[in-house]
Design a protein around this motif. Sequence first.
Motif, short mmCIF file in Angstrom:
data_model
loop_
_atom_site.label_atom_id
_atom_site.label_comp_id
_atom_site.label_asym_id
_atom_site.label_seq_id
_atom_site.Cartn_x
_atom_site.Cartn_y
_atom_site.Cartn_z
N ARG A 1 -0.20 12.48 -0.53
CA ARG A 1 -1.63 12.55 -0.21
C ARG A 1 -2.50 12.07 -1.36
N ALA A 2 -1.96 12.07 -2.60
CA ALA A 2 -2.74 11.67 -3.78
C ALA A 2 -2.38 10.29 -4.29
N ASP B 1 0.87 -1.18 0.00
CA ASP B 1 0.00 0.00 0.00
C ASP B 1 0.91 1.23 0.00
N ALA C 1 -2.86 7.21 -3.23
CA ALA C 1 -3.83 6.11 -3.16
C ALA C 1 -4.63 6.02 -4.45
N ASP C 2 -5.12 7.16 -4.93
CA ASP C 2 -5.88 7.16 -6.19
C ASP C 2 -5.00 6.78 -7.37
N MET C 3 -3.75 7.27 -7.36
CA MET C 3 -2.82 6.97 -8.45
C MET C 3 -2.48 5.49 -8.48
N GLN C 4 -2.36 4.89 -7.29
CA GLN C 4 -2.03 3.46 -7.25
C GLN C 4 -3.15 2.64 -7.89
N GLU C 5 -4.38 3.09 -7.72
CA GLU C 5 -5.52 2.35 -8.27
C GLU C 5 -5.74 2.66 -9.74
N ASP C 6 -5.68 3.94 -10.10
CA ASP C 6 -6.07 4.35 -11.45
C ASP C 6 -4.90 4.72 -12.35
N ALA D 1 0.31 4.42 0.08
CA ALA D 1 -0.03 5.45 1.05
C ALA D 1 0.55 5.11 2.42
#
Length: 441
Positions: free
Chosen positions: A36-37, A4, A39-44, A6
């Motif tokens: 801070r951003a 993870d 988590a979204d980058m890891q997914e998308d 983040a």
Amino acid sequence: MTTDLAKFAADNNVKYFMISFTDLFGGQRAKLVPARAIADMQEDGAGFAGFATWLDLTPAHPDMLAVPDPEAVIILPWNREIAWVPADCVMEGKPVAQAPRNVLRRLIDEAAEQGMRVKTGIEAEFFLLTPDGEQISDPYDTAAKPCYDQQAFMRRLEVIQEIADHMLELGWNPYQNDHEDANGQWEMNWDYDDALATADKHSFFKFMVKTVAEKHGYRATFMPKPVEGLTGNGCHAHISVWDLEGVKNVFAMEANDSSQTAELGLSEQGRHFLGGIMKHASALPAITNPTVNSYKRINAPRTTSGATWAPNSVTWTGNNRTHMVRVPGPGRFELRLPDGAVNPYLLQAVIIAAGLSGIRSKADPGKRRDIDMYAEGHLIKDAPLLPLNMLDGLRAFDADTSLKAAMGEEFSTSYIKMKKQEWNSFTGYFSQWEKDNTLDI
């Protein structure tokens, strides 16, 4: 369990991530993303306009997303608030077929389907030049045979030691560093690893070396032949294949094998893999020697040190550095063809593609040559010569339909198209040589 990013940032006080990918020309591209951003980058993935890089995409293509591979994340040893993470390129939910890391991933999966795990190590050579790239950075590095020069090493110790310290911190297990055969040239070695891990480390190594060199007021270059008359930058690859658990080296000699390769400690499967390399050798330089300048290394006249340390014909041998491939010890072989400009991911990909082709067809590597190719190579009449220039290399790759298919048709089409555009750009350039030799005719 997937890392993870983040949580990784929180645990390691990382403030930013460099999400990085490598394009077809070997250029590294990145975006700096606040933790801070991530988590979204890891997914998308992080969004890029693909046309702005060398990936054979148009302005009309949708966003290309670079999805970070969290298992490959590296904290920058020289700035621990930033972590570098290689990414896989995706568009509309599908891998971008011509993206180099995707090409390599697909071939690794193909090898795994056949129960094989390819491990490699590379020897990345580079020069330290003045910031303008015009001269060797050390004016006192002038020996005719500068290889292993102790005093020259000490004059650039602060650069080499800092890079070595970083590799030690990263756990790469670096094991030797030396002044190489050309004035101003260096080589640093670390442990072999799985092909994807080696490619990621190779990419990061080039980034790290350039960054540290700039910090000290120098310019590091992996250009194949940056200085006329001196030995060029190679990127020799050491290759072995293991079982999926990484326990048994399937290239290691088997009992009751009386072949020439067995004499050198290479198994029947290793012989066929080597056979694939030899079978596709004329097409390999399009990938392993990808620039106009590359052919000034593999077709070079004798250098000031007395040897080019680069092949110009398709031969293999035992522990002899004058050939394209040498088998220095049991269970592995060294491909001495690639140069410093090679794309880290495509280097690994084309090795696997050619090797798998050899295993499928039970290719024989041909006759082993045990002569000094620099002194006696002219006596061999039946060994193909390597391409004389980049265009010949691209033509050989284009004609090798099975290797193109193994690398992927979309990749091969895009690569040939863009590299031919590069060749055309070169041929449209008017040089001083043309004026010196033609103006008064």
